[in-house]
Each structure stands twice: as structure tokens, then as C-alpha cells.
Write an enzyme that holds these catalytic residues in place. Sequence first.
Site, PDB file in Angstrom:
ATOM      1  N   GLU A 481      39.093 -20.775 -11.164  1.00  0.00           N
ATOM      2  CA  GLU A 481      39.052 -20.550  -9.714  1.00  0.00           C
ATOM      3  C   GLU A 481      38.339 -21.695  -9.002  1.00  0.00           C
ATOM      4  O   GLU A 481      37.475 -21.487  -8.156  1.00  0.00           O
ATOM      5  CB  GLU A 481      38.401 -19.195  -9.420  1.00  0.00           C
ATOM      6  CG  GLU A 481      39.249 -18.044  -9.934  1.00  0.00           C
ATOM      7  CD  GLU A 481      38.564 -16.690  -9.885  1.00  0.00           C
ATOM      8  OE1 GLU A 481      37.338 -16.641  -9.666  1.00  0.00           O
ATOM      9  OE2 GLU A 481      39.251 -15.665 -10.064  1.00  0.00           O
ATOM     10  N   GLU A 556      43.429 -13.638 -17.631  1.00  0.00           N
ATOM     11  CA  GLU A 556      42.700 -12.450 -17.172  1.00  0.00           C
ATOM     12  C   GLU A 556      43.731 -11.362 -16.901  1.00  0.00           C
ATOM     13  O   GLU A 556      44.655 -11.555 -16.111  1.00  0.00           O
ATOM     14  CB  GLU A 556      41.890 -12.733 -15.901  1.00  0.00           C
ATOM     15  CG  GLU A 556      40.728 -13.681 -16.100  1.00  0.00           C
ATOM     16  CD  GLU A 556      39.945 -13.952 -14.815  1.00  0.00           C
ATOM     17  OE1 GLU A 556      40.028 -13.131 -13.874  1.00  0.00           O
ATOM     18  OE2 GLU A 556      39.267 -14.997 -14.748  1.00  0.00           O
TER      19      GLU A 556
END
Length: 1013
Positions: A481, A556
Site C-alpha cells: 500500500e 491478502e
Amino acid sequence: MRIGLTWLVFLSLMDPGVVSKAQTNDWENQYTTRVNTEIPAVPLVSYVSFEKALEGDLEQSAYHHSLNGIWKFHWIAHPKERPLDFYRSDADLSDWDNVEVPSNWQMLGYGKPIYTNITYPFEKNPPFIAGENGNGVGSYYREFSIPDSWNGHEVFLRFDGVESAFYVWVNGQKVGYAQDSRTIVSFNVSKYLRQGSNKLAVQVFRWSDGSYLEDQDFWRLSGIYRNVYLVARPKVYLEECFATTTFEKSYEDAVLELELSLRNSSATSLKKGIIEVELYDAGGEPVRLQGESVTKIPILERGKCFEIQLPLQVEKPLKWTDETPNLYTVMIKVLDTKNKVVDQVSFKTGFRQIEIRGREIFINNHPIIIKGINRHEHNPVTGHYITRDQMEKEVRLLKQLNINTVRNSHYPASPYFYNLCDQYGIYVIDEANVESHGMRYGEASLAKDPSWEKAHVERMVAMVEQNKNHPSIIMWSLGNEAGNGVNMVAMEAASKVIDHSRPTHYHFSTEPIVGDIWGGGVLKNGKKQGWGRYHTVADLIQIAQMDLDRPFITNEYSHAMGNACGNLKEYVEVFEQYPGISGGCIWDWVDQGILKKTEDGTSYYAYGGDFGDTPNDLNFCLNGILFSDLSLSPKAYEVKHCYQNVDFEWVEGSEGSIKVTNKYTFSNLSQFNIEWELLREGRKIQGGAFPTIEVRPGESAQVPFPESVLNVNAHPKGEYLLNIAVKLRKNECWAPKDFMVAEAQLTLSPWIAGPQESDREYNVNYDENETQILVSSEYLQLGFDKEQGIISSFQIQGIEILDQGPKLNIWRAPTDNDGCYTNLWRQSSGRAAHQWVQTGYDQALLQVESVQVNTVSEEQLIIKVAGALKSEANSVLATTEQTYMISGDGTIQLSTLFTTAQKNLPVLPRLGYEIQLKPGFDQMSWYGRGPHENYIDRNSSALLGIYKGSVSAQFVNYPVPQENGIFQEPLLFKGIYQFTNTPVGFHDYISPGSQFCFAHKAWMGCPGYMRLL
């Protein structure tokens, strides 16, 4: 040879304006990242004895000296208030506190922990640090002495981890500065030392410009939280050793290629010598090396390095994989012209080759599936300081739960963790300490800002350089991220310069393209999307069918917050069926709760906001399949089952054969004992073991039933189930012999629906008035409340069973992923819980419109209830028709027609009945799925059987109160009333496939109270 150094020097020369752009404070200057530190490298230590070198534990070396322990400590909330001269030799620190190092100072009561996911805990204005949270500074001080045997050596001070930026002084002299909280920082302190007592001072800043790259989803803590220690190296020492292994075409013989760098830090030239390389197997026996294992050293001038590459052939080495973690010890000695050992180092290696072929990841010529987990480093008492014992416990649990991969999220782990993954067999996705989520992914992203290139690349280089010898690491991740841009390209290029043997990984699939393996992006919810994770099963199937040019993993998925991990089975089926999807990593491993006490001393696990911390993301840190104390949640059992590597199923059309599928990549099933049990309606009636089953990795075989099972199956009376368990044949380092690694349950004959036949029939009578119907027989007394439309009393032979019910129910407590309660995370119109409450599901009540009673026969009658389910705002949500068929023997058959009255209503939280049992039913047994909590989309691990326990034991203590304690497919339920001398029970008989389930709660002030749903 020092390619990492060459790269960093190149970076520093790229921008001629570095000096002019420098800020006043080092900790607010993205160009100032490390001052006077050693170039990142494999953290080698010298050994005196061969035995210690073979063991390879750096803490056992005579040239290792731990500085863990008690330090003097001072804390202030703002940098302007920090002590400026505490490092001086004459400083009086007698009034300072004593603290234990390693530690996070917030866990010791200095300042407060802050939990935030995306939002920075300071004002967003890189590279500066400001805001209401200040910027706490911790000042540390201790004294130490070094052994006399270290005289004439180079002495290095190493910090395995300091959050976030720090200065170092030795004996009053400034040594240097560093940031990057998650990689090893080393200082050469030789010239600052003196005989006898030495004084070490460290000043740590809670946040720095580096914190803009450390915006991970975790508690923001500070201090010297990993090991700090000294190592001594001879004046001529092996500075760098890098081992890679490749196999020849048949993947039998291999080449061990070593890149070595020998440094001469003495005042004189080295007059020749030799470098001798030896290889030892796990038993300490030498392994024959073919090639130049002994190399002559030319004259080495002072301050210079001698670099060499040594390709050494090894015949048929044992391979390293997650299933076969065979380790070898590389021993390297430097000898002078008199054959005296000048330096001796060692490290572990494994023969393991990683390749990408099309869209698959290959280890040692076999495609692998990543059955992984994301792991934060967390302890509920010590914060980010993790002991060796805890790490070993975690790795054993990983193996026991069939997890083969850890993604270090989102930073390199403590150095010892990699040793354990090498030893036990865990694949590691090693991730750079780079996350700038708070800057988002647009033009403000630091990934796009060239002035932050050095800061990005140094973190990647530090991780790769220090960890590159670990066979467990199968790919390098650029971070998480952190956006995408020129700095990610530079990070990837830097890693390739150092190590071309491993692929790179990132979850952005946007331009500029980076990552040999994508961990996300491509599409989400059926639409093109460049960085997201948490794909649906349908997304993954669609991605698998796309024409991508590289492997894809969902790094994820299955967000494990609270009561979660539904449809995990379907995800794993996609991994196994589609070669274009190479697996994934569940988010995440362990709840990040911090142990705290209320004023009355009650302990609980705190989350964001519980310390008055702002900003905070509340309980979004509680995402683990393990609870904060590493105990297993029900989710963990499901993970173990879905990740297991052996499957069993009936062979269609056969006369009693089972298909056994070996989903291991490298292990034959002959390594395991496979046992069976035959159950009749939940009770074991036979058992035994299969003969050794030879099934090669990735293959299947048919195995005949045990003959005794075939005999029973020919004339079944009742439900028969065959349980199969796969167990370890011998002790392993992670589990004892007979530990179960896989299990299955096959149905031979199904459960016959409906209640058991009664021994006799009882005539039933009723009386009716305006408010109730009274039903009675010799055996049964039942009261029915006509106003509420529910049974108000239910007595069997004079004993009251119910407090209330069955009562039509559409509500349940929301889970975390539903959006939970109105004061918790992500409460918005898009969350299910918000929609439910807005619609009025939580306060819905049944308004009775009519009640009719009719006699069917002497032994049966029917009560019909028509009504409307209304919200608190009097909006009709549904109409209902309920039919109770009541028999004199106490049997009640209830059927309901439920018709929604509005279009576009949100999905119901639940549709069923709630029965409140009389206090005193505090024990229970059931024939159904168990023994742990399970749900319609999370029950693969819960086999049918007979289970029993207390009501309170079925409560699952999720840190945030929410829906829990459900058990699927109960075919028979028995509540046991303990308030009489002779326990009295009652039974519910339930038809399979009816989606009926039951839950148990230990209600405050009434521990024996049971509720059926």
C-alpha cells in the site's frame, strides 16, 4: 563485489541538490537516512571454536556480547524538551528511571500506544513531523565492558530494530544516526572504545521522516524493541558471504555458488593466505565439494577488499522445501601463511531453486501453492518485542495448522524468525519496510516523488542484503500500500542487482509494471482495478482465465476480523484447480490486542481508542485467526482443515473404494499413519488403521474399505460415518508422533430425518380462553400465549423446560465484518449492520393477527398463528404463517411460511427461531458438527459427532462482543437440567438440510441460562 554499496553510492550522486535540500533536523529530512553506519550485509559473527561455528547460533559466539538488560531511561513528549548533553561522560543521570531493553516505552507506561491503520498519527506534511501527539523522545544510557580477548579486533554495535530514528554516542562521542525501524543497523565503534568501562547513549525519536514510509496497520510504538549487541571481528575478516544454489537439468546434482568479500581493516597489508570452504550436513558430517573450495588470497592492502565467486558442485544434496527443510552448514575459514585461523564464520543454507514458468511458481522443479498467512510481530504485553520462545511457538503453530507461507506484513521480521523458518520449513515472502498508505496512491504518493527514491531503495537493499542467505525466503516484496511509481521501479532494480535468484512481488498491476509476481490488482468485484486485494472467489476464477504474463497470488484475503473466514474452502479450491492462481495469504495471523486492566483489576484486550489515542481505527487491529495470547480461535481449525494436504472421497461406481489424493508437493503419504473409525449415529463401533498407503505427491490412488466396514455398510441401520485421520509417523520438531495433520469424514448411510418413535401414545386435550391455550396430556403440559403467538410454558412430567419460545427471530449480533455496532469501525451506509439497523431488523416484533387451534386426532392438535413482522417504525417487513403440530408425547413440529412484504430489503441477518431454556440447563450434549463453533460457510473442520460440555464453554470470547457460538447440523440436541438430584434431559430431533442451528450464551448474572436459535 559490494553491489549494494555501489548502488547506494550511485543513488547519492544522482541528485546534485541533496545538500541544498537538506532540512534542519535529520529526522525531518528524507535525504538523511543513515550516518556513519556500515553498509547493510549478512549479519555474520566470528567463531573461536569449530563446534560453535557448526551450531551457528551467533549469541553463543565468544565474539558476541549482548547489551540487552537494564538501561537508564528518560522520556519527554516533545523534541524541544529532550536532554541535549546526557551522552557526556560526566552527565548525572542518577534520577533517571531503569527500564528493560528490548522494549517499547509505551508498554512501560511512557506515552501511549496509538493504533491507526491508514491515517498518520501526525500532521501529513512530509518530511515534517508535527501535531497534537507531539513526537516523544526516549533517551537511553548504559555502561559496558568488553572482554580482553577482543583487543585488536574491530568492534561493531548492532541494533536489530529501533523505532523510529536514533542517534548513538559512545564515551561522549557522537557515532552516527539511523532510521528504518525494521532492519539491522550496524556501527563500527572500535575507535570510540577504551579499556574498562564504556558508556553508551542512544536517543530515539518516536517519529521521523521515515515514519511516512512506516504507515503499517499496527500499533505505533517506539524504542529499542529488538536485540542490541556488540560483535568483534578480527582485523582481517569475512565481510560478506552470499550463497545461491542451482540444480542441473535432472534436479539431482547442484551448484553452490558463493560470493565472498574479505576485508583488511588492519594497518598493514595481508601477506597472502587462503580461504577454505567446507560444507556439513545436518548431522555434522562433511560433504564433498567439487571445485575451488580452497582459494589463495593475494596480497591484500590495508583498507581493501578481496572479492571472489566460488562455484562448487555438490552431488545429490538433500533438497530444502517447506516439507523437507534440509539444512547444511557453510563453514568458511581464513588462514594465514602459517595455517593459523584468522577468521571463521558459518551460516545455514538449503539447496532450493525458485523459478517462474508461465503463471506458476516452481520450487525445485515442482509448482507450489501458497497456503499462507500475513504476520505482524505482536505481543499483548511487550508490544513489538518478540522473544525467541514466542517466535518458536508461532512457527510450531504455523506448521500444525498446515500453513506453508508467511508474508512478513509489512516489514522484515526479527532476524531469529528467519532461522526458524529455515529450520522448520516455512516459505517467507519478505517485505520491505515501505508503506505510505496515508499519502494514498495519486500524485501525492511518495512512490512517485524522486526526492524519496533514496529512502525507498535503502530499505529494499537493507532487507535483501541482511536476509539473502535464508533458503526460506522465496520472494522479495517491494512493500505494501505504498502506491506505484519511479521509486518502486528503483527498488525492484536494486534487489535484482543484489539477488537475481528470487522473484520480486508487489500488489500493484498498474504502470509502471513492477513485480515478477502480482499479489493483487488486475480486477476486483468483476471490474478492472489496479491494486486491490480481498478478491471474491469469482474474481480469482476470472483472473485465472485471463491472459496474464506472470503468476498471481492474493496476498491478502479472507479478512479474519472477529467471527470470520467464511467460504475459505471455496478459495482454496480455486488455488488447487487453477494454475493461474498460485495461492494466497489470509489476513491475518494474530489479534493485536494489548492486555489492559479495568479499575477493578479485570483484564481485557484493548484496541484503538482504549488509551485515549487519536487518531485511531478502533478494533481493526483484531484480525487474527489466533487470539492475542496465541490461543486458537475457531477460525484456526478451519484454516488447518482447508489447508490440509490429504483428501478422501468415495469412488463413484465402486464396491467400497476410497480415492486418496496427496496434495503435498514433495511428500509421499507413506510417511504417515492413516487411521479410521466407524461411527453409528456419532458413537464409535469399530476402528483400525490402513496398511501403509503409497501415494506420490500430487497423485491419487484407490484404497479398499476395511472388510468389517463393508459388512456393516451392506445392512445399515442408522447413520454410519467413516472418520479418517492422517497422523505423523514419527516425532517432528514442530509436533509429536501421532499428531493429526489431516482428517476427513465420509457418509456411508445418511441420517433418517424426524423424531424417534415414542414408546406409547398420549391423548392430548386443550382449553382456550381469550389470552392463552392450555394443552395437556399425561406427559405434557403446554401454555400458548395468543397475544404474542409463542409458547409460554412447556413442562415434561411436571418439570418446566422453557422460559420462552420458540420465537420467530430475524436478528443476530453483527460481526466485525458486518460493521458491528454503531460506535465501531467503518460504520457507514455501505456496511450490512448499518443497513439492518436502518431497516429496523434489530427491533422487529411479531404482531399477531389470528390464532386458531384444531384437533387433528386424539393424540395431535394444530395451532396456527398468522401475523406480520413489523419494524419499530411500524413498517411491515414480512407476513408469517406458523403452524405448530403438537403431540401428546411432547413432540412439536413447527413449520413457517415467511413472505417478505417489501422489495429491495437488505439480506436478513438470520431467519429462524429463538428458544430460551429455563435457568439450570447448564450442561449440554449434541449430535452434530463440532466440537468448536461452526457456521454454514465455515464448517469443513467441524465433523459430525457426539459432543458435550457446559453452556458457558461454548461461548467464544471475541474481543469485541458479536455473534458467536453457533453449531451447524445438530441432528440431536440434549439439554441437561442440573438442579435436581437426578438429571432430567430433553431432546430436539432436527431434520438435516433444514438450516437449523443453535447457539449458547453465558448471560451476565445467569450462567446457567441457555438460548437455542
